[in-house]
Structures are given as structure tokens and as C-alpha cells.
Design a protein around this motif. Structure first.
Motif, mmCIF file in Angstrom:
data_model
loop_
_atom_site.group_PDB
_atom_site.id
_atom_site.type_symbol
_atom_site.label_atom_id
_atom_site.label_comp_id
_atom_site.label_asym_id
_atom_site.label_seq_id
_atom_site.Cartn_x
_atom_site.Cartn_y
_atom_site.Cartn_z
ATOM 1 N N ALA A 28 1.312 -4.298 -3.486
ATOM 2 C CA ALA A 28 0.427 -5.216 -2.770
ATOM 3 C C ALA A 28 -0.354 -4.482 -1.684
ATOM 4 N N MET A 29 0.315 -3.570 -0.971
ATOM 5 C CA MET A 29 -0.366 -2.826 0.089
ATOM 6 C C MET A 29 -1.457 -1.926 -0.459
ATOM 7 N N LEU A 30 -1.235 -1.369 -1.650
ATOM 8 C CA LEU A 30 -2.172 -0.420 -2.235
ATOM 9 C C LEU A 30 -3.166 -1.082 -3.186
ATOM 10 N N ASP A 31 -3.073 -2.404 -3.298
ATOM 11 C CA ASP A 31 -3.944 -3.168 -4.184
ATOM 12 C C ASP A 31 -3.833 -2.676 -5.628
ATOM 13 N N LEU A 32 -2.581 -2.478 -6.047
ATOM 14 C CA LEU A 32 -2.274 -2.085 -7.417
ATOM 15 C C LEU A 32 -1.320 -3.101 -8.022
ATOM 16 N N THR A 33 -1.106 -3.026 -9.317
ATOM 17 C CA THR A 33 -0.099 -3.872 -9.942
ATOM 18 C C THR A 33 1.260 -3.194 -9.817
ATOM 19 N N PRO A 34 2.359 -3.948 -9.834
ATOM 20 C CA PRO A 34 3.675 -3.307 -9.779
ATOM 21 C C PRO A 34 3.883 -2.275 -10.877
ATOM 22 N N ALA A 35 3.313 -2.528 -12.051
ATOM 23 C CA ALA A 35 3.468 -1.566 -13.155
ATOM 24 C C ALA A 35 2.818 -0.229 -12.852
ATOM 25 N N LEU A 46 2.452 8.233 -1.240
ATOM 26 C CA LEU A 46 3.282 7.927 -0.079
ATOM 27 C C LEU A 46 2.630 8.334 1.238
ATOM 28 N N PRO A 47 2.045 9.540 1.367
ATOM 29 C CA PRO A 47 1.394 9.865 2.640
ATOM 30 C C PRO A 47 0.309 8.857 3.016
ATOM 31 N N GLN A 48 -0.472 8.457 2.048
ATOM 32 C CA GLN A 48 -1.511 7.455 2.294
ATOM 33 C C GLN A 48 -0.895 6.126 2.711
ATOM 34 N N LEU A 49 0.178 5.761 2.044
ATOM 35 C CA LEU A 49 0.852 4.487 2.327
ATOM 36 C C LEU A 49 1.360 4.447 3.763
ATOM 37 N N ILE A 50 2.018 5.530 4.196
ATOM 38 C CA ILE A 50 2.548 5.576 5.554
ATOM 39 C C ILE A 50 1.415 5.603 6.575
ATOM 40 N N ALA A 51 0.383 6.383 6.295
ATOM 41 C CA ALA A 51 -0.737 6.472 7.237
ATOM 42 C C ALA A 51 -1.421 5.128 7.435
ATOM 43 N N GLN A 52 -1.622 4.387 6.342
ATOM 44 C CA GLN A 52 -2.391 3.148 6.413
ATOM 45 C C GLN A 52 -1.540 1.918 6.697
ATOM 46 N N CYS A 106 20.457 -3.268 -8.406
ATOM 47 C CA CYS A 106 20.172 -3.705 -7.037
ATOM 48 C C CYS A 106 18.686 -4.052 -6.967
ATOM 49 N N ASN A 107 18.315 -4.932 -6.043
ATOM 50 C CA ASN A 107 16.917 -5.350 -5.969
ATOM 51 C C ASN A 107 16.119 -4.604 -4.900
ATOM 52 N N VAL A 108 16.709 -3.608 -4.230
ATOM 53 C CA VAL A 108 15.984 -2.883 -3.191
ATOM 54 C C VAL A 108 14.763 -2.174 -3.769
ATOM 55 N N ALA A 109 14.928 -1.438 -4.859
ATOM 56 C CA ALA A 109 13.816 -0.659 -5.415
ATOM 57 C C ALA A 109 12.688 -1.565 -5.899
ATOM 58 N N ILE A 110 13.020 -2.621 -6.610
ATOM 59 C CA ILE A 110 11.961 -3.485 -7.128
ATOM 60 C C ILE A 110 11.247 -4.205 -5.980
ATOM 61 N N GLY A 111 11.986 -4.473 -4.898
ATOM 62 C CA GLY A 111 11.354 -5.060 -3.720
ATOM 63 C C GLY A 111 10.338 -4.122 -3.100
ATOM 64 N N PHE A 112 10.700 -2.852 -2.963
ATOM 65 C CA PHE A 112 9.746 -1.856 -2.461
ATOM 66 C C PHE A 112 8.553 -1.714 -3.403
ATOM 67 N N GLN A 113 8.821 -1.682 -4.699
ATOM 68 C CA GLN A 113 7.735 -1.530 -5.665
ATOM 69 C C GLN A 113 6.709 -2.645 -5.505
#
Length: 421
Positions: free
Chosen positions: A176-183, A212-218, A164-171
């Protein structure tokens, strides 16, 4: 390496072709066969596929055929991406449940059951024909409902992994939100197909820092907007649910909404007509921008990663897949199919350990697994009573009169696809 795509006439296919072309070093395909009974569509898509390969310098041979047995012969892996009944059947799945006040959706609820009933017998027949000609081939299932279809294949003894593509879509979104690479992003992704939660978003791997806490907060507002759920849902749960959880967490709101706008099936049908027109242009040699609106984002990358791990030189990779539970979630039977992170190699996927789940998630997973048990039984053996029991067990139905009404409508709209009806 030879790959075959059953359902190669799908308008999704150029997305897959683009990924195969770009990622040829990861998955060195020498031959790709697109298989589909819709000869006219297949010719359009086959032509575009060859032009995409040529533009990107991929040396692989692309052929098309309506002969399933010839197409899968000697294939190392067979990808399944079917839609039995086409968009017309999808339109029905999205329509008649609304008459009973239930969500109309092609993979969730009553519509999802209808799709499973139509699809499982066809997929099992295809898989048996693959096994007769090439018993060592892997079957990668992208056909919805992926959990039920994959379980049917595994139960019948086929070498199968669901995707399924749900997980890779979230990744990709979180990176992008965290300014990191998908890897850099590892997801603590747990549940069933189209019923999952991101319990952690880790940097670098399973033991990495949980961002995750940082991601949700920001970025909670943006994530909630993507999910079409209130921001407070993320804040109170502290996790990110799949967007399919909206059908559970906001069911009545979704039903009201679906009753006031065109169905997704109608939108996709119009989009497919436009896409096929574009695909017929002999000057087109890349996937068009419109395809991004069709759905299936990052499907090609996920498929390439999975096929490379299954067919590679002995290495392994971590990937979210649909596979047998085998004790991973101790409250489910071993033969349930779950969607979790797994280590994948030539022997198949091995799920990674999952921490004890909060009853808030475990309870719903157990409930939907019980429904999937009954849905698969109905798909394999038929009968009105089995359909009724599956609907009664579904947490989005769960009422006797409601299940009766949905059963009548499901059977009335699917007679041509159900040999026993």
C-alpha cells in the motif's frame, strides 16, 4: 477437499471463514469441520460460518463437532488454533512477569514459556490422533508460540508447517505504501517466529529490485509508528524489525508501559464477549468490523495460500513459513525451526537460501533458539529445574534470581495445566 479447524470455536474463526469463501477458487473446499469442546461458542460461530458461505455463494458443507477424532477423519489438512486456558491464562501470562520487572506477553519471555508448557502436550496429543486416523493429513500450526509448537510436532514426525501472519501483514502494508499490489512484494524475511527482520523488500520476486531503502526514506515515520519504535531505529539498522522486537529493543520502556494500562488479555476478553453477541445475530452474514481489532489480520489469506500449495495439483508457491532449518542458517542446528521464505508444494516447504546474517541478528537468533531448545525440553519432560534453565537462557531474563522468581510464579499460576507440577 476436506479441512478441519481445531479450535474452531475461536472468535478468530470468522476471519478464516471469510478467506475460505472469498478465495474458493484458490482453495476449493468441499467440507469444512469446526472442532471445539466449547459447544455453545461453536454453535454461534458455526451458524455465522454457514451464513458467510451462503452469502458468498460457496457450495462447501460446514459442520461442527466436539468430537476431535470424528472431525479430523479423512481431512486433507488440519489447522490448529488453540489457546489452552483461554483468555484467563493469557491474563496471567501478561501479569505475573511484571512482578519481577519483566515483560508480560503471551508469546515472548516468561509468559511465552508458560504458554508453551501448557500447549505442547495438548497439541502433540491432537497430532497423534490425527496421524492414527489419517497419516497423510498436513497439520498447519497457527498456535502460539508457533516456533516451539511447530518444532515439537516436527520432532515427533508429523507432517507440519507453522504459520504466522506477521510477514503477510508487512507485505500488505508495504504494498500500500509503495502503490503496488501485494503480489508485487517479496520480503527478505529472516529469523524465528516473533523474532524476525525484513532485510529487503523486493519488487517482483527474490531477484527483484530492493525497495527497502526507498521505503524507509519515504515512509519511515509511519513504519516506526506501527512498530512503536523510534524512527532512528530503522535509519540506523536499515531494516524493518518485527513489532515483537520492541520487547527486546525497548524492554524496560514496555514494562513501564504495561504497568500503567489494562492488559491486552482484558481488552481481548471484552472484545470476545461483544463479538460472540454479534455472532449470535441470525441476520449477520459477514465478518464484523470489530473483528479487525481482535488480531490475526490476513491470517485467512496466509492459511489459504499455504493449504493450496500443500494440497494443490503439483505446483509450488513462495511463502514465509515456519519449518526446519536444515542448514539454511548455518549457525543453528538443522532441527531448529526458523521463519523464512520457502518454496512450498505437496512435499512441504523448502527454505530459500539466506545471505550471511549480520551478527547483530544472528546472535539474538542463536540465543533465542537455545532458549527454545530448553523450553521444548521442559514442555516435553516437565520439572522445575528445566523451567528454570529455560528462563535463565532467555535474553529477556538471563539473571539467576530473576529466573528463580519467575519460575516460582509460572508454576504457581499454571498448576492446573501442568500434569507434573
Amino acid at each position: 477437499m476436506k479441512l478441519a479447524v481445531v479450535g474452531g470455536g475461536s472468535t478468530y474463526t470468522p476471519e478464516l471463514i471469510d478467506g475460505f469463501a472469498r478465495l474458493r477458487d484458490t482453495l476449493p473446499i468441499s467440507e469444512l469441520v469446526l472442532i471445539d469442546p466449547a459447544a455453545e461458542r461453536l454453535e454461534l460461530i458455526g451458524g455465522l460460518a454457514r451464513r458467510i458461505f451462503a452469502k458468498q455463494g460457496h457450495p462447501g458443507l460446514i459442520t461442527t463437532t466436539s468430537d476431535l477424532d470424528a472431525g479430523v477423519a479423512d481431512a486433507d489438512a488440519v489447522l490448529l488454533q488453540l489457546r489452552i486456558g483461554g483468555q484467563a491464562a493469557r491474563l496471567q501470562d501478561e501479569t505475573w512477569p511484571l512482578e519481577c520487572g519483566c515483560v508480560g506477553q503471551e508469546t515472548t519471555g516468561a509468559g511465552g514459556l508458560a504458554k508453551a508448557l501448557r500447549t505442547v502436550p495438548v497439541v502433540l496429543d491432537i497430532a497423534e490422533r490425527v496421524r492414527r486416523s489419517n497419516p497423510d493429513a498436513w497439520i498447519i500450526d497457527f498456535t502460539n508460540p508457533v516456533g516451539i509448537v511447530t518444532r515439537a510436532l516436527l520432532q515427533a514426525g508429523h507432517k507440519t508447517v507453522g504459520l504466522c501472519n506477521v510477514a503477510i501483514g508487512f507485505q500488505r502494508r508495504f504494498a500500500a505504501m509503495l502503490d503496488l499490489t501485494p503480489a508485487d512484494i517479496y520480503l527478505d524475511h529472516v529469523g524465528l517466529n516473533h523474532l524476525t527482520w525484513e532485510l529487503g523488500v523486493r519488487k517482483g520476486g527474490p531477484e527483484g529490485e530492493n525497495l527497502l531503502p526507498q521505503l524507509i526514506a519515504q515512509h519511515g515515520d509511519a513504519i516506526a509508528g506501527d512498530l512503536r519504535l523510534p524512527r532512528r531505529v530503522l535509519d540506523r539498522l536499515g531494516v524493518v524489525p518485527s513489532y515483537y522486537l520492541r520487547y527486546f529493543y525497548a524492554h524496560d520502556e514496555v514494562v513501564r508501559e504495561l504497568g500503567t494500562k489494562p492488559s491486552r488479555a482484558a481488552e481481548v476478553a471484552a472484545m470476545e464477549k461483544e463479538l460472540l453477541g454479534l455472532y449470535g445475530d441470525p441476520a449477520l452474514d459477514e465478518k464484523p468490523e470489530l473483528l479487525a481489532k481482535r488480531g490475526g489480520a490476513f491470517y485467512s489469506e496466509a492459511a489459504v495460500d499455504l493449504a493450496a500449495a500443500l494440497l494443490g495439483d503439483g505446483g509450488s508457491a513462495l511463502q514465509v513459513v515456519n519449518t526446519l532449518n536444515n542448514g539454511t542458517l548455518p549457525f543453528l542446528p538443522d532441527d531448529a525451526v526458523i521463519e523464512v521464505q520457502a518454496r512450498v508444494d505437496r512435499s512441504g516447504p523448502t527454505p530459500l537460501a539466506v545471505p550471511r546474517l549480520d551478527p547483530l541478528y544472528a546472535g539474538l537468533i542463536a540465543n533465542v533458539t537455545a532458549y527454545e531448545d530448553l523450553a521444548l525440553d521442559a514442555a516435553l519432560r516437565g520439572g522445575r529445574e528445566r523451567v528454570f534453565k529455560a528462563l535463565l537462557a532467555h535474553p529477556l531474563v538471563g539473571q539467576f534470581e530473576l529466573a528463580e522468581g519467575l519460575t516460582d510464579r509460572l508454576l504457581a499460576h499454571n498448576k492446573e495445566h501442568l500434569a507434573w507440577a
